[in-house]
Scaffold this motif. Structure first.
Motif, PDB file in Angstrom:
ATOM      1  N   GLN A 106      11.336  -4.982  22.095  1.00  0.00           N
ATOM      2  CA  GLN A 106      11.387  -5.811  21.350  1.00  0.00           C
ATOM      3  C   GLN A 106      10.936  -7.280  20.812  1.00  0.00           C
ATOM      4  O   GLN A 106      10.947  -7.670  19.919  1.00  0.00           O
ATOM      5  CB  GLN A 106      12.933  -6.385  21.283  1.00  0.00           C
ATOM      6  N   ARG A 155       7.889  -9.030  18.532  1.00  0.00           N
ATOM      7  CA  ARG A 155       9.199  -9.795  17.510  1.00  0.00           C
ATOM      8  C   ARG A 155       7.867 -10.946  18.209  1.00  0.00           C
ATOM      9  O   ARG A 155       8.077 -12.492  17.162  1.00  0.00           O
ATOM     10  CB  ARG A 155      10.361 -10.106  17.855  1.00  0.00           C
ATOM     11  N   TRP A 183      14.086  -7.892   8.836  1.00  0.00           N
ATOM     12  CA  TRP A 183      13.376  -6.458   9.217  1.00  0.00           C
ATOM     13  C   TRP A 183      14.844  -6.112  10.171  1.00  0.00           C
ATOM     14  O   TRP A 183      15.202  -5.075   9.941  1.00  0.00           O
ATOM     15  CB  TRP A 183      12.093  -6.797   9.551  1.00  0.00           C
ATOM     16  N   MET A 184      15.418  -7.118  10.948  1.00  0.00           N
ATOM     17  CA  MET A 184      16.360  -7.014  11.524  1.00  0.00           C
ATOM     18  C   MET A 184      17.576  -6.812  10.656  1.00  0.00           C
ATOM     19  O   MET A 184      18.714  -6.405  11.048  1.00  0.00           O
ATOM     20  CB  MET A 184      16.280  -7.147  12.549  1.00  0.00           C
ATOM     21  N   ASN A 185      17.386  -7.420   9.532  1.00  0.00           N
ATOM     22  CA  ASN A 185      19.061  -7.534   8.583  1.00  0.00           C
ATOM     23  C   ASN A 185      18.488  -6.348   7.631  1.00  0.00           C
ATOM     24  O   ASN A 185      19.262  -7.292   6.342  1.00  0.00           O
ATOM     25  CB  ASN A 185      18.649  -8.980   7.824  1.00  0.00           C
ATOM     26  N   ARG A 235      15.283  -2.051  10.438  1.00  0.00           N
ATOM     27  CA  ARG A 235      15.862  -1.976  11.136  1.00  0.00           C
ATOM     28  C   ARG A 235      15.863  -0.705  12.353  1.00  0.00           C
ATOM     29  O   ARG A 235      16.233  -0.440  13.393  1.00  0.00           O
ATOM     30  CB  ARG A 235      17.283  -3.278  11.829  1.00  0.00           C
TER      31      ARG A 235
END
Length: 264
Positions: free
Chosen positions: A142, A146, A226-228, A233
Motif C-alpha cells: 500500500q 501510495r 481512489w481509496m474513497n 479501492r
C-alpha cells in the motif's frame, strides 16, 4: 575532514547512547544516496539530499522533551532550528542549509512534494521505517502504491518486501497516463480497451484492472481519492492482483495524470 563525514560524526554524538536512531539515519542516508544516484540527480541536489537524510530526524529529541512524543509534525516544527545551528557551525553554505531545513520541516508531509530531493528523502525514510516497524507485506504494498514515485525507489521497495512491480505494466501505465490526457477513459483514444497497452508492452495477464485519475497534485491525494471510491479501492486491495504498474505524467498546463495497472 569531509563535511558530510564530520556531520555524520556529529550526529552520532548527538544521538549518543541511542544506537537505534543512529542506525536509522545512517540507513536513510544510504538509501537516499543510492536512489539519488540511480535517478541521476545533479551534484548539488545529491549533496543536499544526503545532508538532509543525515539530519532529517534531528528534531526528535526536542519533540520528546517538549511534547512527550516523537510525532512527525512536532519533529518538522522543532528540527530546522537545531539543524541550522549545527550546519552553520560546520560551515555549510547558506543555500544548502536553507534547502535542508525546508526538507526537515516537511519530511513527514506527503502532499505537494516539490523537488526530487524531497521525494527521494520521503522514499528512503519509508524504506527504513517499514523494515524497522516490521510492517506487513500488505502494508508495504500500500505504501509503494501510495507514496513511491521514483522508478528506482519503487523497484527497491518491491525487491525488499517481495512485491511485484512489473516493468512491462509500468511501461504500459506510462503510456496510459499520456493517453488519458487525450481521452479520460478506460478506452484508449483509438477505441481499443486499456488492456491492449499491456499487450503492446509485452505483459502477460488474464483479467487486468486499471485505476485512472487526474488533477490531484500528489500521490497522497490521488490515493485518498481512489481509496474513497469503492471500485478503485477494490482494485488496490484485491488479493487477486499480484503485480502492479504505475504511471504518472504532468501535462503542459501542469495537471497531473495518474494510472495504476493491476495484473494477476
Amino acid at each position: 575532514m569531509d563535511k558530510k563525514a564530520l556531520l555524520i560524526k556529529t550526529m552520532i554524538s548527538y544521538y549518543a547512547n541511542d544506537p537505534c536512531r543512529i542506525q536509522h539515519f545512517i540507513k536513510v542516508h544510504d538509501f537516499a544516496g543510492v536512489i539519488g544516484k540511480l535517478e541521476k540527480l545533479g551534484d548539488e541536489e545529491q549533496n543536499i539530499l544526503e545532508i538532509a537524510a543525515i539530519v532529517h530526524d534531528i528534531g526528535i529529541k526536542v519533540s520528546e522533551e517538549k511534547y512527550g512524543d516523537a510525532d512527525g509534525k512536532h519533529q518538522e516544527l522543532e528540527g530546522p532550528v537545531i539543524a541550522r545551528a549545527m550546519l552553520e557551525t560546520l560551515d555549510f553554505e547558506d543555500s544548502v542549509i536553507d534547502r535542508v531545513c525546508y526538507l526537515i520541516a516537511h519530511h513527514h508531509t506527503y502532499t505537494d512534494i516539490n523537488g526530487l530531493d524531497y521525494q527521494i528523502l520521503v522514499e528512503a525514510d519509508f524504506l527504513v521505517n517499514l523494515y524497522e516497524g516490521n510492517e506487513s507485506r500488505e502494508t508495504a504494498g500500500q505504501v509503494l502504491r501510495r507514496i513511491f514515485r521514483t522508478e528506482s525507489g519503487r523497484q527497491i521497495c518491491a525487491d525488499m518486501f517481495g512485491l511485484s512491480l512489473d516493468p512491462e505494466a509500468s511501461k504500459a501505465a506510462g503510456v496510459r497516463a499520456r493517453e488519458i490526457q487525450i481521452s479520460f477513459s478506460h478506452t484508449r483514444p483509438d477505441g481499443r480497451d486499456f488492456s491492449t497497452a499491456l499487450s503492446e508492452a509485452g505483459a502477460s495477464f488474464r483479467a487486468p484492472g486499471e485505476n485512472i485519475a487526474y488533477g490531484q497534485n500528489s500521490p497522497e491525494k490521488v490515493m485518498e481519492g481512489w481509496m474513497n471510491s469503492a471500485g478503485h479501492r477494490a482494485n488496490i486491495l484485491s488479493p487477486g492482483y499480484s503485480r502492479i504498474g504505475i504511471g504518472h505524467v504532468k501535462d503542459s498546463r501542469g495537471v497531473d495524470h495518474w494510472v495504476q495497472l493491476f495484473l494477476n
